[in-house]
Design a protein around this motif. Structure first.
Motif, PDB file in Angstrom:
ATOM      1  N   ALA A 100     -43.575  66.420  13.187  1.00  0.00           N
ATOM      2  CA  ALA A 100     -44.692  66.884  14.008  1.00  0.00           C
ATOM      3  C   ALA A 100     -44.277  67.019  15.469  1.00  0.00           C
ATOM      4  O   ALA A 100     -44.697  67.958  16.158  1.00  0.00           O
ATOM      5  N   ALA A 101     -43.460  66.092  15.948  1.00  0.00           N
ATOM      6  CA  ALA A 101     -43.040  66.124  17.358  1.00  0.00           C
ATOM      7  C   ALA A 101     -42.293  67.417  17.674  1.00  0.00           C
ATOM      8  O   ALA A 101     -42.600  68.107  18.665  1.00  0.00           O
ATOM      9  N   TRP A 102     -41.322  67.764  16.855  1.00  0.00           N
ATOM     10  CA  TRP A 102     -40.528  68.969  17.135  1.00  0.00           C
ATOM     11  C   TRP A 102     -41.314  70.238  16.825  1.00  0.00           C
ATOM     12  O   TRP A 102     -41.116  71.277  17.468  1.00  0.00           O
ATOM     13  N   ARG A 103     -42.247  70.162  15.888  1.00  0.00           N
ATOM     14  CA  ARG A 103     -43.090  71.339  15.597  1.00  0.00           C
ATOM     15  C   ARG A 103     -43.960  71.679  16.805  1.00  0.00           C
ATOM     16  O   ARG A 103     -44.068  72.847  17.203  1.00  0.00           O
ATOM     17  N   TYR A 104     -44.570  70.663  17.386  1.00  0.00           N
ATOM     18  CA  TYR A 104     -45.374  70.904  18.589  1.00  0.00           C
ATOM     19  C   TYR A 104     -44.503  71.369  19.753  1.00  0.00           C
ATOM     20  O   TYR A 104     -44.926  72.209  20.560  1.00  0.00           O
ATOM     21  N   TRP A 105     -43.292  70.798  19.854  1.00  0.00           N
ATOM     22  CA  TRP A 105     -42.390  71.239  20.926  1.00  0.00           C
ATOM     23  C   TRP A 105     -42.059  72.719  20.761  1.00  0.00           C
ATOM     24  O   TRP A 105     -42.037  73.478  21.748  1.00  0.00           O
ATOM     25  N   ASP A 106     -41.805  73.157  19.531  1.00  0.00           N
ATOM     26  CA  ASP A 106     -41.530  74.577  19.269  1.00  0.00           C
ATOM     27  C   ASP A 106     -42.709  75.454  19.697  1.00  0.00           C
ATOM     28  O   ASP A 106     -42.525  76.526  20.293  1.00  0.00           O
ATOM     29  N   GLN A 107     -43.938  75.016  19.395  1.00  0.00           N
ATOM     30  CA  GLN A 107     -45.109  75.788  19.798  1.00  0.00           C
ATOM     31  C   GLN A 107     -45.195  75.907  21.318  1.00  0.00           C
ATOM     32  O   GLN A 107     -45.477  76.972  21.864  1.00  0.00           O
ATOM     33  N   ALA A 108     -44.930  74.767  21.984  1.00  0.00           N
ATOM     34  CA  ALA A 108     -44.991  74.775  23.445  1.00  0.00           C
ATOM     35  C   ALA A 108     -43.920  75.672  24.046  1.00  0.00           C
ATOM     36  O   ALA A 108     -44.164  76.375  25.040  1.00  0.00           O
ATOM     37  N   GLU A 109     -42.740  75.673  23.448  1.00  0.00           N
ATOM     38  CA  GLU A 109     -41.671  76.526  23.974  1.00  0.00           C
ATOM     39  C   GLU A 109     -42.048  77.998  23.854  1.00  0.00           C
ATOM     40  O   GLU A 109     -41.806  78.795  24.774  1.00  0.00           O
TER      41      GLU A 109
END
Length: 415
Positions: free
Chosen positions: A277-286
């Motif tokens: 979940a952490a990296w998925r949200y980071w991808d969305q933010a990027e």
């Protein structure tokens, strides 16, 4: 007979008992704390039960960080180890800011400034904060006057549109307040400001203002410990549901606060240990960060394309991955971040990564860079304080000397 949790400070409890009580008060499972400090649950259980001797200083400091224990004496029971980690020293301007927040003007012989005038002053305040090494001093000097004017502007607003505009300005003033109050010994004041900011944002009906207030409140919940992570998620996800449908026609500021909230959701997930979940949200933010112009920089959240590298370091560090933290640190270009306090915060996160990866020399060198960027950031940062204190006990004399010099500079030895 009582079912209440015993007070760990009322009787001279041993280290393991204190750790267990503090862990349970945080709502943290034994397996979670064990993972955060790099030990097995069985090891942690034996320490709590008194079957193992107290760990050394390095491990005590790691446990204190994981439990968000502000004062080391709370964990050790030794008054000689009274060191505040996550609460910095009270700033000289704290009393004036407190008085300005507590004072609530409802009448005045002087007409209040317009919402536009207050916003112009806020623009200068954010610019000065990002460019100053002593950013708390800058905000603390500006704050008392601007908050009184913003409160008065809301009171004197005559139309619905004017009232909404002044509420939006007041909410942003409260956002500025939170940057000053963070990690200072006034948690009740910080929460009061956060709650007022949320209420003013709701009254404004402005999507960007609502997003900013939610972004700061989510951080306040997350920093309160694992038992507050669900609240952090709730205050993040709700405005995201409101903002994301607006993105096709949104301006850059609304896109930026949406991206900032997406990362905050990832940050909380990383604190939980949920890497997916952490990296998925980071991808969305990027992806969101790529929509505004390349040189865009959000004045409140620092959200930008440049800051996404810093955010990746934070995710890796919170997931306790030293190797990944160092890899992300090598990719992130700190000099691209135009804000001095945000650049210093990034350096501290890099230092945490180096420490996790077993590179204490690199950690200290990076903390020196954080100090050069913004001394007031490192002075109030619990993670930096923990690393510095830990290295003052290092086996190598040169490292002890270097850590001691930095401890003296940031005021750790006299705090």
């Amino acid at each position: 007979m009582t079912d209440a949790t015993p007070d760990p400070y009322a009787t001279p409890l041993v280290f393991g008992q204190r750790m267990q009580i503090l862990r349970q008060r945080r709502g943290m499972a034994r397996v979670v704390l064990a993972g955060l400090v790099g030990k097995s649950p069985s090891w942690l259980k034996r320490v709590e039960n008194g079957q193992l001797q107290n760990p050394g200083l390095e491990m005590i400091l790691r446990i204190a960080e994981a439990l968000r224990v502000s004062d080391l004496a709370e964990l050790t029971g030794r008054s000689s180890m009274q060191v505040d980690f996550f609460t910095g020293p009270g700033h000289p301007r704290l009393a004036a800011v407190r008085d300005a927040v507590n004072r609530f003007p409802i009448s005045s012989d002087q007409p209040a400034p317009s919402a536009g005038h207050i916003r112009a002053r806020l623009g200068h305040a954010w610019s000065d904060r990002h460019s100053a090494p002593n950013h708390r001093e800058v905000v603390g000097a500006l704050h008392p006057g601007i908050i009184g004017d913003a409160q008065l502007a809301v009171w004197q607003a005559e139309s619905g549109a004017e009232r909404r505009a002044t509420q939006a300005a007041l909410s942003e003033v409260y956002s500025l307040s939170q940057f000053f109050l963070a990690y200072q010994p006034e948690p009740a004041l910080l929460w009061r400001v956060a709650e007022r900011g949320i209420v003013a944002a709701q009254e404004s009906e402005d999507p960007h203002t609502i997003g900013v207030a939610a972004w700061l409140t989510a951080q306040a919940h997350r920093d309160s410990g694992p038992s507050h992570f669900d609240a952090a998620d709730a205050v993040t996800v709700s405005p995201l549901r409101h903002l994301e449908p607006l993105l096709p026609d949104a301006d850059d500021d609304v896109r930026a606060i949406t991206g900032a909230l997406q990362f905050e959701a990832g940050y909380t997930a990383a604190r939980r240990g949920d890497a997916g979940a952490a990296w998925r949200y980071w991808d969305q933010a990027e992806k969101t960060a790529k929509a505004p112009p390349a040189d865009y920089f959000h004045p409140v959240t620092s959200f930008s394309h440049a800051v996404m590298g810093a955010h990746a370091v934070t995710v890796a560090v919170e997931l306790r991955s030293g190797t990944e933290s160092v890899r992300q640190a090598a990719r992130a270009e700190a000099t691209a971040i135009p804000s001095r306090p945000r650049r210093a915060r990034h350096r501290i996160e890099q230092a945490r990564g180096y420490q996790l990866d077993g590179q204490p020399e690199a950690a200290l060198a990076t903390l020196d860079q954080a100090y050069e960027a913004a001394p007031e950031t490192i002075r109030y940062n619990g993670y930096a304080r923990r690393i510095v204190l830990e290295e003052t006990e290092a086996a190598l004399p040169d490292r002890r000397r270097r850590a001691s010099e930095l401890a003296a500079k940031i005021g750790l030895l006299t705090a």
